[in-house]
Design a protein around this motif. Structure first.
Motif, PDB file in Angstrom:
ATOM      1  N   PHE A 175       0.848  -1.192   0.000  1.00 56.48           N
ATOM      2  CA  PHE A 175       0.000   0.000   0.000  1.00 56.48           C
ATOM      3  C   PHE A 175       0.885   1.244   0.000  1.00 56.48           C
ATOM      4  CE2 PHE A 175      -2.654  -3.205   2.165  1.00 56.48           C
ATOM      5  CZ  PHE A 175      -3.815  -3.120   1.397  1.00 56.48           C
ATOM      6  N   ASP A 176       0.283   2.353  -0.392  1.00 54.94           N
ATOM      7  CA  ASP A 176       0.975   3.633  -0.336  1.00 54.94           C
ATOM      8  C   ASP A 176       0.613   4.329   0.967  1.00 54.94           C
ATOM      9  OD1 ASP A 176       2.441   5.918  -1.956  1.00 54.94           O
ATOM     10  OD2 ASP A 176       0.701   6.826  -0.977  1.00 54.94           O
ATOM     11  N   ALA A 177       1.581   4.581   1.827  1.00 58.32           N
ATOM     12  CA  ALA A 177       1.346   5.255   3.102  1.00 58.32           C
ATOM     13  C   ALA A 177       2.015   6.626   3.053  1.00 58.32           C
ATOM     14  CB  ALA A 177       1.902   4.420   4.250  1.00 58.32           C
ATOM     15  N   SER A 178       1.247   7.609   2.584  1.00 55.98           N
ATOM     16  CA  SER A 178       1.752   8.984   2.469  1.00 55.98           C
ATOM     17  C   SER A 178       3.032   9.039   1.650  1.00 55.98           C
ATOM     18  CB  SER A 178       1.983   9.594   3.857  1.00 55.98           C
ATOM     19  OG  SER A 178       0.786   9.590   4.605  1.00 55.98           O
ATOM     20  N   GLY A 179       3.014   8.304   0.518  1.00 57.98           N
ATOM     21  CA  GLY A 179       4.151   8.302  -0.380  1.00 57.98           C
ATOM     22  C   GLY A 179       5.215   7.286  -0.060  1.00 57.98           C
ATOM     23  N   THR A 197      10.379  -7.504  23.852  1.00 59.92           N
ATOM     24  CA  THR A 197      10.936  -6.176  24.052  1.00 59.92           C
ATOM     25  C   THR A 197      10.601  -5.292  22.864  1.00 59.92           C
ATOM     26  OG1 THR A 197      13.030  -6.859  23.051  1.00 59.92           O
ATOM     27  CG2 THR A 197      12.827  -7.076  25.441  1.00 59.92           C
ATOM     28  N   GLY A 198      10.418  -4.002  23.130  1.00 64.44           N
ATOM     29  CA  GLY A 198      10.179  -3.049  22.056  1.00 64.44           C
ATOM     30  C   GLY A 198       8.790  -3.164  21.454  1.00 64.44           C
ATOM     31  N   ASP A 199       8.570  -2.397  20.406  1.00 62.53           N
ATOM     32  CA  ASP A 199       7.306  -2.347  19.712  1.00 62.53           C
ATOM     33  C   ASP A 199       7.399  -3.085  18.385  1.00 62.53           C
ATOM     34  OD1 ASP A 199       6.161  -0.632  21.667  1.00 62.53           O
ATOM     35  OD2 ASP A 199       7.188   1.080  20.754  1.00 62.53           O
ATOM     36  N   PRO A 200       6.269  -3.556  17.853  1.00 68.44           N
ATOM     37  CA  PRO A 200       6.308  -4.163  16.520  1.00 68.44           C
ATOM     38  C   PRO A 200       6.828  -3.152  15.502  1.00 68.44           C
ATOM     39  CG  PRO A 200       4.199  -4.565  17.602  1.00 68.44           C
ATOM     40  CD  PRO A 200       4.921  -3.567  18.439  1.00 68.44           C
ATOM     41  N   PRO A 201       7.688  -3.556  14.591  1.00 69.77           N
ATOM     42  CA  PRO A 201       8.209  -2.607  13.593  1.00 69.77           C
ATOM     43  C   PRO A 201       7.120  -2.201  12.612  1.00 69.77           C
ATOM     44  CG  PRO A 201       8.911  -4.834  13.085  1.00 69.77           C
ATOM     45  CD  PRO A 201       8.243  -4.908  14.423  1.00 69.77           C
ATOM     46  N   SER A 202       7.327  -1.074  11.998  1.00 67.53           N
ATOM     47  CA  SER A 202       6.375  -0.607  10.993  1.00 67.53           C
ATOM     48  C   SER A 202       6.582  -1.367   9.692  1.00 67.53           C
ATOM     49  CB  SER A 202       6.564   0.898  10.758  1.00 67.53           C
ATOM     50  OG  SER A 202       5.816   1.321   9.638  1.00 67.53           O
ATOM     51  N   ALA A 203       5.460  -1.654   9.013  1.00 71.78           N
ATOM     52  CA  ALA A 203       5.542  -2.332   7.715  1.00 71.78           C
ATOM     53  C   ALA A 203       6.148  -1.428   6.654  1.00 71.78           C
ATOM     54  CB  ALA A 203       4.155  -2.796   7.271  1.00 71.78           C
ATOM     55  N   THR A 204       6.279  -0.128   6.931  1.00 71.47           N
ATOM     56  CA  THR A 204       6.921   0.781   5.986  1.00 71.47           C
ATOM     57  C   THR A 204       8.439   0.672   6.049  1.00 71.47           C
ATOM     58  OG1 THR A 204       6.894   2.576   7.614  1.00 71.47           O
ATOM     59  CG2 THR A 204       5.014   2.429   6.102  1.00 71.47           C
ATOM     60  N   ALA A 205       8.970   0.151   7.160  1.00 65.09           N
ATOM     61  CA  ALA A 205      10.428   0.001   7.294  1.00 65.09           C
ATOM     62  C   ALA A 205      10.738  -1.251   8.101  1.00 65.09           C
ATOM     63  CB  ALA A 205      11.035   1.235   7.965  1.00 65.09           C
ATOM     64  N   PRO A 206      10.441  -2.427   7.565  1.00 64.92           N
ATOM     65  CA  PRO A 206      10.697  -3.666   8.309  1.00 64.92           C
ATOM     66  C   PRO A 206      12.189  -3.884   8.506  1.00 64.92           C
ATOM     67  CG  PRO A 206      10.099  -4.150   6.028  1.00 64.92           C
ATOM     68  CD  PRO A 206       9.892  -2.679   6.219  1.00 64.92           C
ATOM     69  N   PRO A 207      12.558  -4.583   9.556  1.00 60.09           N
ATOM     70  CA  PRO A 207      13.987  -4.824   9.820  1.00 60.09           C
ATOM     71  C   PRO A 207      14.626  -5.689   8.729  1.00 60.09           C
ATOM     72  CG  PRO A 207      12.625  -5.340  11.737  1.00 60.09           C
ATOM     73  CD  PRO A 207      11.700  -5.165  10.584  1.00 60.09           C
TER      74      PRO A 207
END
Length: 703
Positions: free
Chosen positions: A386-390, A641-651
């Motif tokens: 998907f496109d998330a704000s470009g 630990t930590g938060d789930p990563p964003s699908a816009t910048a997966p590890p």
């Protein structure tokens, strides 16, 4: 019971408030004025929540649980009034408070988390403004309130809280909205926290974190909790005492260990038997159900209010109202309103209801021998960006899976893992990226539903998580189901009416609701309508996206039995998405685990649950609230630990390495692990060898 025992337990002094009461409800009777008549929804309800105590209130939708909470806050609707009884919060008689004192009580002494978070948030204000305002009301300066709001959002496990602070409610998922509301409720560190179905929209890991947060608040500040939920396992984990409401009456009360371990009212026995038991599946045990439905609102009932649905009831039950029988149980005082409370444990099980297939007389049924033994659905290399704000956001990343005829594939993972997007890809509501393929019964399936023929459309149906998004609020239930029958089942005349009645009965939808509009129905009733509509044709595959999340355990049991019946008779296949891992274990033949759009594990349900399993699966399973009769075992939870990563910048590397409690090192950060074969079709995507995972996880269980 001795006089000393009665003095030791304030529940046996119904006429007065006690000093250690955080909430006292004494003889409460509430009625709503409907069409010129008072209709009672609560009748002579008495219970107490002591300071620092967690008290659970359980019962089916419509039993009056939320009305108790609203009455405690003096928030009843305009047509509602307290006919009798008294309510005190932290020693304050709510009915006697002046408007300013009542506002102060609501701001500083008692907080409530509502069942529907979208109705508790202002759509015109940002999340940051609303959460900060809660801290400002509690006495913080604006700058301090902003900092505390940010910290609280982190505590309730909201990923990227800085970004969420600038969002509006409509930009968040239901689970995210619920966490925001919980953060606001905790801002004032209230003396009494009322939680009305607070974890309905949350996945297992976030639910566990939120429950831990509530427990910690109780420990630190002595906050009392009134916990309203249809999730009995959560009540068992969180509460020391529990009250069971039925049709506005408190029919049983006592410690959680006694009420859940040795219930003395047939209604409580029935609720507990509706729950899927550990180690049991749809193939080994049919869930018990509670026949019939609640009496209509305000109906005059002679005798025991539960008699019409009770398999122990006799003429005495139908003519004499049972008094509250009080006795000393193993862990404390217990009460049950039943003439035969000593026989409750011997309640006969429900007889198997006529199956949907038998009721339809085979008119549109596919005979079992006609069902192909091959794959019903094949998906290969499905991705969706998907496109998330470009910025490209890959919600599903290269997922391949097969679904056999007559099989249930459970799909699990935290919110944001891509489960619903994958479901929409399968039914054609969203087209996959190039390179993905779909096949139905071995034949190519067009990617988008608009390009599928009528047979393909009716063969692949979906039940959505939120029925409001799928049902026209202006149409009657009869019209909604009837239109689906006409379009998918091609039925007319008497056959149409008979099939409609059969569908309504199968999903436990009382006939009195057929002429109602969906806007007049509870969430559970709406979901039943959505399920009936999905089965109006003759589907080969049904994608069930949280189909029982809004349902009481009694209705959930009936729905799960219905799904199992259809599967046995017609070979229908399911993709079953749920946050409730107990339900998934009961209904699924195989399980697929998603994380940030990636498939991390897939295999037979028993193998996935019993292990070895992926470290992410291990964390999900350890977060499940356990339920074990007399004892409620506390398994050490694997904390992520930590938060789930964003699908816009997966590890890079393994997508789970940023939170993995078993991370090896650089190899996890740099290389995407391959699937390892754990045997019998069980595959795990992890750098740790299967044999080592088995050893590590066995050691954790022993410890």
């Amino acid at each position: 019971m001795s006089a000393a025992s009665r003095r030791a337990h304030p529940a046996y002094e119904p006429a007065s408030f006690a000093e250690d009461d955080a909430l006292a409800v004494l003889g409460l009777t509430v009625a709503y004025r409907v069409r010129g008549r008072d209709r009672e929804v609560l009748h002579d309800v008495t219970f107490r929540v002591r300071r620092g105590e967690a008290y659970g209130l359980v019962g089916e939708s419509g039993c009056g649980k939320s009305t108790v909470a609203l009455a405690a806050l003096a928030y009843l609707a305009r047509n509602g009034r307290i006919k009798a009884g008294r309510i005190a919060v932290a020693g304050n008689d709510v009915a006697s408070l002046a408007p300013d004192a009542l506002r102060s009580l609501r701001a500083r002494t008692v907080s409530m988390v509502y069942q529907d978070p979208s109705r508790a948030l202002n759509p015109s204000l940002t999340i940051g403004r609303q959460v900060s305002e809660a801290f400002e009301v509690a006495g913080d300066s604006r700058s301090d309130a902003h900092a505390h709001a940010l910290a609280m959002l982190r505590r309730v496990r909201i990923a990227a809280p800085e970004r969420v602070m600038s969002c509006y409610p409509h930009q968040l998922s239901g689970g995210m909205q619920q966490r925001v509301v919980i953060a606001m409720a905790l801002a004032s560190k209230p003396a009494l926290l009322i939680l009305d179905e607070p974890t309905t929209g949350l996945d297992a890991t976030v639910e566990a974190e939120v429950l831990d947060l509530v427990a910690k608040l109780r420990e630190e500040s002595g906050t009392a909790v009134l916990f309203i939920s249809h999730n009995l396992a959560v009540i068992g984990r969180m509460c020391s005492r529990v009250g069971v409401l039925y049709a506005g009456r408190l029919v049983e009360e006592g410690t959680v260990e006694d009420v859940f371990g040795a219930p003395r009212h047939p209604y409580t026995v029935g609720l507990l038997r509706c729950l899927p038991k550990a180690g049991r599946s749809k193939d080994s045990e049919r869930l018990d159900t509670i026949a019939g439905s609640l009496p209509p609102l305000g109906a005059a009932v002679s005798g025991c209010v539960f008699a019409a649905r009770c398999r122990l009831a006799d003429d005495r039950c139908r003519s004499e109202t049972p008094p509250p029988h009080r006795f000393n149980a193993e862990h404390g005082p217990q009460m049950a309103r039943c003439h035969y409370h000593e026989q409750a444990a011997s309640l006969p099980r429900a007889a198997a209801e006529p199956s949907l297939g038998e009721a339809m007389s085979g008119e549109t049924m596919r005979a079992p021998h006609d069902i192909p033994a091959s794959l019903a659905l094949h998906a290969a290399h499905l991705s969706k960006t998907f496109d998330a704000s470009g910025v490209p956001m890959r919600a599903v990343d290269d997922v391949s899976l097969d679904l056999a005829a007559g099989e249930t594939l459970g799909l699990v993972g935290e919110s944001g893992s891509g489960k619903t997007t994958l479901a929409k890809l399968l039914v054609g509501l969203v087209a996959p990226d190039r390179g993905g393929t779909l096949e139905l019964d071995g034949k190519p399936l067009p990617a988008h539903v608009a390009r599928r023929d009528d047979e393909q459309v009716k063969s692949l149906q979906i039940v959505f998580q939120n029925p409001d998004s799928a049902l026209n609020r202006a149409h009657s239930v009869k019209r909604l189901i009837g239109r689906a029958l006409s379009k998918l089942g091609a039925l007319r005349g008497p056959a149409h009416g008979a099939r409609l009645a059969t569908l309504a009965q199968a999903v436990r939808l009382p006939s009195r609701y057929l002429d109602a509009r969906t806007r007049q129905l509870s969430g559970g009733l709406k979901q039943r309508v959505a399920i009936a509509r999905a089965f109006a044709g003759d589907p080969r595959v049904v994608v069930c996206d949280e189909p029982t999340s809004a349902l009481d355990v009694s209705v959930q049991a009936a729905i799960l039995n219905l799904l199992a019946d259809l599967q046995r008779e017609r070979g229908v296949s399911y993709v079953f998405i749920s946050h409730d891992l107990h339900v998934v274990r009961y209904v699924a033949d195989r399980i697929a685990v998603l994380y940030v759009g990636r498939l991390l594990e897939i295999g037979p349900a028993r193998a996935v649950f019993d292990g070895p399993h992926h470290p992410y699966t291990e964390a999900l399973l350890s977060a499940m609230p356990t339920f074990g009769g007399h004892t409620l075992p506390s398994k050490e939870r694997i904390r992520l630990t930590g938060d789930p990563p964003s699908a816009t910048a997966p590890p890079t590397g393994c997508v789970f390495h940023t939170r993995c409690p078993r991370k090896l090192g650089a190899v996890c950060e740099q290389l995407d692990p391959p699937f390892s074969d754990a045997g019998e079709g069980h595959r795990i995507r992890c750098h740790i060898p299967v044999i080592e995972l088995r050893t590590l996880q066995r050691e954790t269980q022993i410890a």
